[in-house]
Design an enzyme around this catalytic site. Structure first.
Site, mmCIF file in Angstrom:
data_model
loop_
_atom_site.group_PDB
_atom_site.id
_atom_site.type_symbol
_atom_site.label_atom_id
_atom_site.label_comp_id
_atom_site.label_asym_id
_atom_site.label_seq_id
_atom_site.Cartn_x
_atom_site.Cartn_y
_atom_site.Cartn_z
ATOM 1 N N GLU A 1 57.468 42.667 36.747
ATOM 2 C CA GLU A 1 57.285 41.433 35.329
ATOM 3 C C GLU A 1 56.424 40.155 36.820
ATOM 4 O O GLU A 1 56.779 40.051 36.956
ATOM 5 C CB GLU A 1 58.707 40.369 35.473
ATOM 6 C CG GLU A 1 58.413 40.062 34.443
ATOM 7 C CD GLU A 1 60.117 38.640 33.418
ATOM 8 O OE1 GLU A 1 60.538 37.941 34.990
ATOM 9 O OE2 GLU A 1 59.904 38.172 32.643
ATOM 10 N N CYS B 1 58.879 36.220 28.998
ATOM 11 C CA CYS B 1 59.756 36.540 28.627
ATOM 12 C C CYS B 1 60.009 38.918 28.081
ATOM 13 O O CYS B 1 60.036 39.385 28.582
ATOM 14 C CB CYS B 1 61.027 35.906 29.038
ATOM 15 S SG CYS B 1 61.381 35.739 27.568
HETATM 16 P P1 NAD Z 1 63.781 31.251 38.274
HETATM 17 O O1 NAD Z 1 65.331 32.641 38.157
HETATM 18 O O2 NAD Z 1 63.410 30.992 39.439
HETATM 19 O O3 NAD Z 1 64.749 29.834 37.565
HETATM 20 C C1 NAD Z 1 65.967 29.590 36.096
HETATM 21 C C2 NAD Z 1 66.577 28.804 36.849
HETATM 22 O O4 NAD Z 1 67.116 29.331 37.491
HETATM 23 C C3 NAD Z 1 66.044 26.736 36.782
HETATM 24 O O5 NAD Z 1 66.252 26.561 36.700
HETATM 25 C C4 NAD Z 1 66.458 27.461 38.390
HETATM 26 O O6 NAD Z 1 66.471 26.011 38.852
HETATM 27 C C5 NAD Z 1 67.360 27.904 38.072
HETATM 28 N N1 NAD Z 1 67.932 29.000 39.639
HETATM 29 C C6 NAD Z 1 67.197 29.039 40.755
HETATM 30 N N2 NAD Z 1 68.029 30.168 41.652
HETATM 31 C C7 NAD Z 1 69.392 29.705 40.918
HETATM 32 C C8 NAD Z 1 70.593 29.615 42.476
HETATM 33 N N3 NAD Z 1 70.698 30.765 42.873
HETATM 34 N N4 NAD Z 1 71.686 29.652 41.435
HETATM 35 C C9 NAD Z 1 71.534 28.535 40.126
HETATM 36 N N5 NAD Z 1 70.623 28.909 39.681
HETATM 37 C C10 NAD Z 1 69.221 29.177 40.219
HETATM 38 O O7 NAD Z 1 63.194 31.313 36.924
HETATM 39 P P2 NAD Z 1 61.938 30.969 36.587
HETATM 40 O O8 NAD Z 1 60.672 30.998 37.475
HETATM 41 O O9 NAD Z 1 62.094 30.110 35.954
HETATM 42 O O10 NAD Z 1 61.777 31.615 34.783
HETATM 43 C C11 NAD Z 1 61.074 32.931 35.005
HETATM 44 C C12 NAD Z 1 61.712 33.557 34.178
HETATM 45 O O11 NAD Z 1 62.714 33.445 33.658
HETATM 46 C C13 NAD Z 1 60.988 35.534 33.872
HETATM 47 O O12 NAD Z 1 62.305 36.373 34.811
HETATM 48 C C14 NAD Z 1 61.377 35.028 32.319
HETATM 49 O O13 NAD Z 1 61.448 36.346 32.430
HETATM 50 C C15 NAD Z 1 62.523 34.623 32.866
HETATM 51 N N6 NAD Z 1 62.843 34.659 31.742
HETATM 52 C C16 NAD Z 1 63.833 35.126 30.378
HETATM 53 C C17 NAD Z 1 64.061 34.754 29.354
HETATM 54 C C18 NAD Z 1 65.156 35.979 28.249
HETATM 55 O O14 NAD Z 1 65.678 34.983 27.113
HETATM 56 N N7 NAD Z 1 65.431 35.894 28.628
HETATM 57 C C19 NAD Z 1 63.722 33.241 28.661
HETATM 58 C C20 NAD Z 1 62.284 33.105 28.983
HETATM 59 C C21 NAD Z 1 61.775 33.172 30.980
#
Ligand code: NAD
Length: 474
Positions: free
Chosen positions: A378, A279
């Site tokens: 991103e 991220c």
């Molecule tokens: P994602 O948003 O697809 O999923 C993250 C989590 O949220 C998963 O457990 C998923 O099942 C859950 N989720 C998805 N939709 C949901 C909903 N409607 N309600 C509740 N939960 C839901 O993200 P990803 O693909 O797993 O990770 C990548 C993203 O995470 C990138 O955008 C990255 O930048 C971000 N990220 C941010 C940080 C930070 O600290 N700011 C750190 C790591 C990753």
């Protein structure tokens, strides 16, 4: 084959209310690596009930009692470090060196930090006749992504437990293997029943049920912006706290007095760590306009040295996490070509010699302008864009011209100048000639979220503040 079909609720491994499973895919081989259960709202409810019951006693434990539990977790975590690393490699393709090193090490670091912070954390302060008390917020729903899977879980679980909260974790479906082993670690460490609970499943089902649950006091979410928005909307009617750690498009400003070749090379190598799925990756490199040709030469050379292949071998880069991620990253590379950016390394398709697995070429575009899609969105893959700036004000303007505000870096020899530039970047953490600190807050401005994790700042997310007036009558 790993088959993880049970949830961890109230200190026991229990079968889901409804038997539903989904296969998991190894991104390096595209073959089935196992299967996990998919929970539902009923399972969430059971886990929340267990967490609520445990909160009554856990919230009343002493600092020393919680320190003891965290120290027992450290012993068990270290015993299972190798298993956790192997799980990370299998589930999301991190090369074994990275998995055994930084991926697992981040968990150790967050735990050691939580222990040190807890030893001295001020849960109370006196102001005149009033006493201000910081109390655990309650039952916390933790929703995490797959990219640094153990980091994301541990940076939430440890401060939550340290402050006296109880938790229900839902890790990403793409990184359930490592989450399962972490739950085994907590079980082996004798974390009291109900303090830590874990449900597997889809975000749209399990995550959504946690977000709107009336007896969940807080959601700590790390992931993409759309999911963060959906969670905040689902949580709004229950007025719970929602801490969001979202995406980024961070800038690495290489100032004119920096060693350009060295910093460009470092920026390219840094971007490719974890196959660009970080991220806080500085995915926009900003270089002085007059030195673009020099930057291109250095970037080409650095990208050519990034090895890609089987994550169980000694490579710098494994595959991206999934087929969807592969397709998405390829789409962005095509977009960069269509937008007229200069492709100087990598490009479409798999690296030579790799016919299977979600492998992407380490890709660098130069002569990118900040209005191009590849500079604004991103990509979350091994794709770096190089943008030219006219002067320092212009560099800062470009750095801040983004919807996100998670991180950044300033490279420069004159420390005073680099400091001044760092102060003007609107982002939650900015390195000067890079940097890393478990005790510094981590979180975003703007669409990168509203939370602050890591160190003592992470503790504050899990605390309510109560003023007891007239506590010490004057
Ligand atoms: P994602 O948003 O697809 O999923 C993250 C989590 O949220 C998963 O457990 C998923 O099942 C859950 N989720 C998805 N939709 C949901 C909903 N409607 N309600 C509740 N939960 C839901 O993200 P990803 O693909 O797993 O990770 C990548 C993203 O995470 C990138 O955008 C990255 O930048 C971000 N990220 C941010 C940080 C930070 O600290 N700011 C750190 C790591 C990753």
């Amino acid at each position: 084959m790993r088959e993880y079909h049970k949830f961890y609720i109230d200190g026991k491994w229990v079968a889901p209310l409804e038997q539903k499973t989904v296969n998991t895919i190894n991104p390096a081989t595209e073959e089935i690596s196992g299967s996990i259960a998919l929970g539902g709202a009923g399972d969430v409810d059971l886990a929340v009930k267990a967490a609520r019951k445990a909160f009554a006693t856990w919230s009343q434990t002493s600092r020393e009692e919680r320190l003891e539990v965290l120290q027992r977790i450290m012993v068990e975590y270290e015993k299972r470090a190798g298993d956790i690393a192997a799980a990370i490699t299998e589930e999301m393709g991190a090369p074994k060196g990275l998995a055994n090193g930084f991926q697992v090490g981040l968990g150790t670091g967050h735990l050691a930090t939580a222990i040190e912070v807890l030893k001295n954390f001020k849960f109370e302060e006196t102001r005149g006749a009033s006493t201000i008390v910081k109390e655990p917020i309650g039952v916390c729903g933790l929703i995490t992504p797959w990219n640094w899977p153990v980091n994301q879980v541990t940076v939430k679980v440890f401060p939550a437990l340290a402050t006296g909260c109880t938790v229900v974790l839902k890790a990403s479906q793409e990184s359930h293997f490592s989450a399962q082993i972490l739950a085994e670690v907590f079980d082996a460490a004798g974390v009291p029943a109900g303090v830590f609970n874990m449900i597997q499943g889809k975000g749209s089902v399990v995550g959504a049920a946690m977000s709107c649950h009336p007896d969940v006091d807080m959601i700590s979410f790390t992931g993409s912006e759309p999911a963060g928005v959906a969670i905040a909307q689902a949580a709004a009617p229950t007025v719970k706290r929602v801490c969001q750690e979202l995406g980024g498009k961070s800038a690495n400003i290489i100032l004119d007095d920096a060693n350009l070749a060295e910093n460009v090379a470092g920026g390219v190598t840094g971007m490719m760590v974890n196959t660009g799925q970080t991220c806080s990756a500085t995915s926009r490199m900003l270089v002085p306009k007059a030195r673009m040709a020099e930057a291109i030469a250095a970037a080409k050379e650095a990208a050519a040295q990034v090895t890609v292949g089987d994550p169980n071998s000694d490579v710098a880069m494994g595959p991206v996490v999934s087929k969807n991620q592969f397709i998405s990253v390829q789409g962005y590379i095509q977009k960069g070509i269509d937008e007229g950016a200069t492709l100087i390394a990598g490009g479409l398709g798999r690296p030579e010699g790799l016919d299977k697995g979600f492998y992407v070429k380490p890709t660098v575009f130069a002569n990118v302008t900040n209005d191009m899609v590849i500079a604004r969105e991103e990509i979350f893959g091994p794709v770096l864009v190089i943008i030219a700036y006219d002067d320092i004000d212009h560099a800062i303007e470009i750095a801040n011209d983004t919807d996100f505000g998670l991180a950044g870096n300033v490279a420069g020899a004159d420390l005073e100048q680099a400091r001044a530039v760092a102060r003007r970047i609107r982002a939650g953490s900015v390195g000067i000639n890079s940097g890393f600190d478990f005790n510094s807050p981590f979180g975003g401005y703007k669409k990168s979220g509203n939370g602050r994790e890591w160190g003592d700042y992470g503790f504050h997310e899990y605390l309510e503040i109560k003023a007891i007036l007239g506590y010490t009558p004057e």
